[in-house]
Design an enzyme around this catalytic site. Structure first.
Site, PDB file in Angstrom:
ATOM      1  N   GLY A  39       0.813  -1.209   0.000  1.00 60.09           N
ATOM      2  CA  GLY A  39       0.000   0.000   0.000  1.00 60.09           C
ATOM      3  C   GLY A  39       0.842   1.253   0.000  1.00 60.09           C
ATOM      4  O   GLY A  39       0.354   2.342  -0.294  1.00 60.09           O
ATOM      5  N   CYS A  42       1.162   6.265   0.781  1.00 64.00           N
ATOM      6  CA  CYS A  42      -0.182   6.846   0.740  1.00 64.00           C
ATOM      7  C   CYS A  42      -1.123   6.123   1.693  1.00 64.00           C
ATOM      8  O   CYS A  42      -1.769   6.738   2.539  1.00 64.00           O
ATOM      9  CB  CYS A  42      -0.740   6.794  -0.679  1.00 64.00           C
ATOM     10  N   GLY A 114      14.540  -3.579  -3.627  1.00 66.44           N
ATOM     11  CA  GLY A 114      14.867  -3.974  -4.985  1.00 66.44           C
ATOM     12  C   GLY A 114      15.852  -3.046  -5.662  1.00 66.44           C
ATOM     13  O   GLY A 114      15.899  -1.843  -5.370  1.00 66.44           O
ATOM     14  N   SER A 180       3.035  25.648   3.002  1.00 70.62           N
ATOM     15  CA  SER A 180       1.570  25.709   2.995  1.00 70.62           C
ATOM     16  C   SER A 180       0.957  24.963   1.823  1.00 70.62           C
ATOM     17  O   SER A 180      -0.127  25.304   1.355  1.00 70.62           O
ATOM     18  CB  SER A 180       1.101  27.170   2.964  1.00 70.62           C
ATOM     19  N   ALA A 182      -0.474  21.141   0.374  1.00 67.84           N
ATOM     20  CA  ALA A 182      -1.541  20.301   0.928  1.00 67.84           C
ATOM     21  C   ALA A 182      -1.142  19.667   2.256  1.00 67.84           C
ATOM     22  O   ALA A 182      -1.916  19.694   3.225  1.00 67.84           O
ATOM     23  CB  ALA A 182      -1.918  19.227  -0.084  1.00 67.84           C
ATOM     24  N   ILE A 183       0.071  19.111   2.340  1.00 69.89           N
ATOM     25  CA  ILE A 183       0.482  18.424   3.565  1.00 69.89           C
ATOM     26  C   ILE A 183       0.574  19.403   4.732  1.00 69.89           C
ATOM     27  O   ILE A 183       0.051  19.151   5.820  1.00 69.89           O
ATOM     28  CB  ILE A 183       1.827  17.696   3.359  1.00 69.89           C
ATOM     29  N   GLY A 270       8.065  20.080   0.546  1.00 72.27           N
ATOM     30  CA  GLY A 270       8.240  19.374  -0.720  1.00 72.27           C
ATOM     31  C   GLY A 270       8.702  17.941  -0.537  1.00 72.27           C
ATOM     32  O   GLY A 270       8.781  17.417   0.584  1.00 72.27           O
ATOM     33  N   HIS A 449     -31.876  19.163  -5.869  1.00 71.62           N
ATOM     34  CA  HIS A 449     -32.110  20.179  -4.833  1.00 71.62           C
ATOM     35  C   HIS A 449     -32.748  19.518  -3.617  1.00 71.62           C
ATOM     36  O   HIS A 449     -33.644  18.687  -3.771  1.00 71.62           O
ATOM     37  CB  HIS A 449     -33.051  21.256  -5.379  1.00 71.62           C
TER      38      HIS A 449
END
Length: 470
Positions: A39, A42, A114, A180, A182-183, A270, A449
């Site tokens: 996984g 992420c 690997g 600033s 997303a993380i 970054g 709606h």
């Protein structure tokens, strides 16, 4: 004798494991190599567990505002250890899910580190020693890690990366977030909701700088209202730590350097691609600042070697990696003689971006400024959440939707949203862009709606002077 496959995928993140599944679906004998957890980052240390943390913070936020909904909730507290435990449990559940998918699709898993050694071979160094496996095609999906500043090396005590911030040994009292994107903004939002005194430092002139400037301005105002301190056009010059906390010298917009004290620092400046010591240069793969250069299908230019995800040029997003993984697997199947598969290259302008702070941010395509820079004559429309009945009923009237169209053709060039649940709504515009929609199709679409999604319709109408509820 080395184990031989049609495809070996190096790395099992959202790009790697998805590409392995698609290759197996197409009848290819497939293996995957993973050095840590199936996984990847992420699922285990990124997208999924952070959303579990943010969900806890969101529930806490609503509980603290119970009176706004005619409810009573007293003595509300947050148990950080319990919040983290829940987050780790979510990650573990999904890790087990990927393990099941590998078995279901008959994908052989080789646990270890690997390295490409040429000739379609990979050496895998695991707990039981080193083995060599080979394949006609190899997909490199090794991802990336947090970039560290030379004067702010993470120690897990006072200076944190996202991993430390997800499993803190103690709750910060006064937190500095460097960056600033997303993380950075997501962790700033999480800890701010927990009652931590949070300061965000951004070198550029606005936060979330990849977003439309109107979104950046709205978010800064919202976070400041929540009690967060935002320093733009500023930079951290130096950091020193001791047992009591952190001292950071911050250079402000005015050029003055002021020393501030914090309990902890999160570095979110970054990423660095995980491409060292893979043997890529030896086999002739081209790298730029560490990122593997590829064509639209993931080919590296080295026969039989492909690359996808965060170890390749951006945007560095899980869903982009998964899409690239499917494309590469299908292109490999076609090269191996499957005439029924038709791989499609990824159109980067149709990749949505989501940030799960409070309020949420979501976008796709060009900003208004970028569209004008590229020479488009644009029609842009904005519709505020305060004009939407469902948003008001939910107690979430802060936010807006902005659309950007080509004035000559009506093509939807971009959409930018901030507010409640916009990360769920953005896909409507993504589908529209993928289908090359114009304003006419969006105007003539019936939106249910009452829903917040009606703001998407109104933002389209607003671009053409036809908004109904504002």
């Amino acid at each position: 004798m080395a184990d031989t496959y049609d495809v070996i995928v190096l790395g099992s993140g959202p790009g790697g494991y998805v590409s392995a599944i698609r290759a197996a679906q197409l009848g290819l004998k497939t293996a995957i190599v993973e050095r840590e957890l199936l996984g990847g980052i992420c699922l285990n240390w990124g997208c999924i567990p952070t959303k579990a943390l943010l969900r806890s913070a969101e529930v806490l936020h609503h509980m603290k505002h119970a009176k706004d909904y005619g409810l009573a909730a007293d003595n509300i507290t947050a148990d950080l250890d319990a919040i983290v435990k829940r987050s780790r449990g979510v990650a573990k559940q999904l890790n087990q899910g990927v393990t099941h998918l590998m078995k279901k699709n008959k994908i052989t898993v080789h646990m270890g580190t690997g390295k490409l050694v040429g000739g379609g071979k990979i050496e895998v160094a695991g707990e039981k020693g080193t083995e060599t496996i080979s394949a006609k095609h190899i997909i490199v999906a090794t991802g990336a890690r947090a970039r560290e500043l030379p004067f702010a090396k993470a120690d897990g005590k006072r200076i944190w990366t996202y991993r430390h911030a997800m499993t803190p040994t103690e709750q910060p009292t006064k937190l500095l977030v460097m960056g600033s994107g997303a993380i950075g903004i997501e962790f700033a939002s999480f800890y701010n909701d927990l009652g931590v005194d949070v300061t965000v430092v951004e070198m550029l002139d606005r936060i979330v700088p990849v977003e439309d400037k109107d979104v950046s301005a709205f978010l800064e105002k919202a976070l400041t209202k929540q009690g967060m301190k935002i320093l733009t056009g500023a930079g951290v010059e130096a950091i020193t730590t001791d047992a009591k906390g952190v001292k950071a010298k911050i250079k402000g917009k005015d050029g003055k350097v002021v020393e501030h004290e914090f309990s902890h620092v999160i570095s979110a400046v970054g990423i660095v691609p995980n491409t060292e010591d893979l043997g890529l240069e030896k086999i002739g793969a081209k790298l730029d600042r560490g990122f593997i250069q590829i064509d639209d299908y993931g080919r590296t230019g080295v026969a039989g070697v492909w690359a996808i995800g965060d170890c390749t040029p951006g945007p560095w997003l899980a869903h982009k990696a998964s899409h690239e993984g499917v494309t590469a697997a299908e292109a490999i199947a076609k090269e191996l003689g499957n005439k029924d598969v038709h791989p499609h290259p990824l159109d980067r302008r149709n990749i949505p971006g989501c940030t799960y702070c409070h309020p949420q941010i979501a976008s796709v395509g060009l900003t208004e400024a970028k569209a004008k820079e590229e020479g488009y004559e644009v029609k842009a429309g904005t519709f505020p959440f305060i004009g939407n009945g469902k948003a008001i009923a939910l107690g979430e009237p802060e936010g807006f939707v902005k659309t950007v169209f080509d004035a000559k053709t009506g093509e939807l060039l971009g959409a930018h949203m901030i507010g409640a649940e916009v990360t769920e709504m953005i896909q409507g515009y993504v589908v529209g862009k993928t289908l090359e929609t114009t304003e006419q199709e969006l105007m003539n679409t019936v939106f249910p709606h009452p829903t917040i999604s009606e703001t998407m319709h109104e933002a389209t109408l607003a671009a053409y002077g036809r908004a109904l509820h504002i």
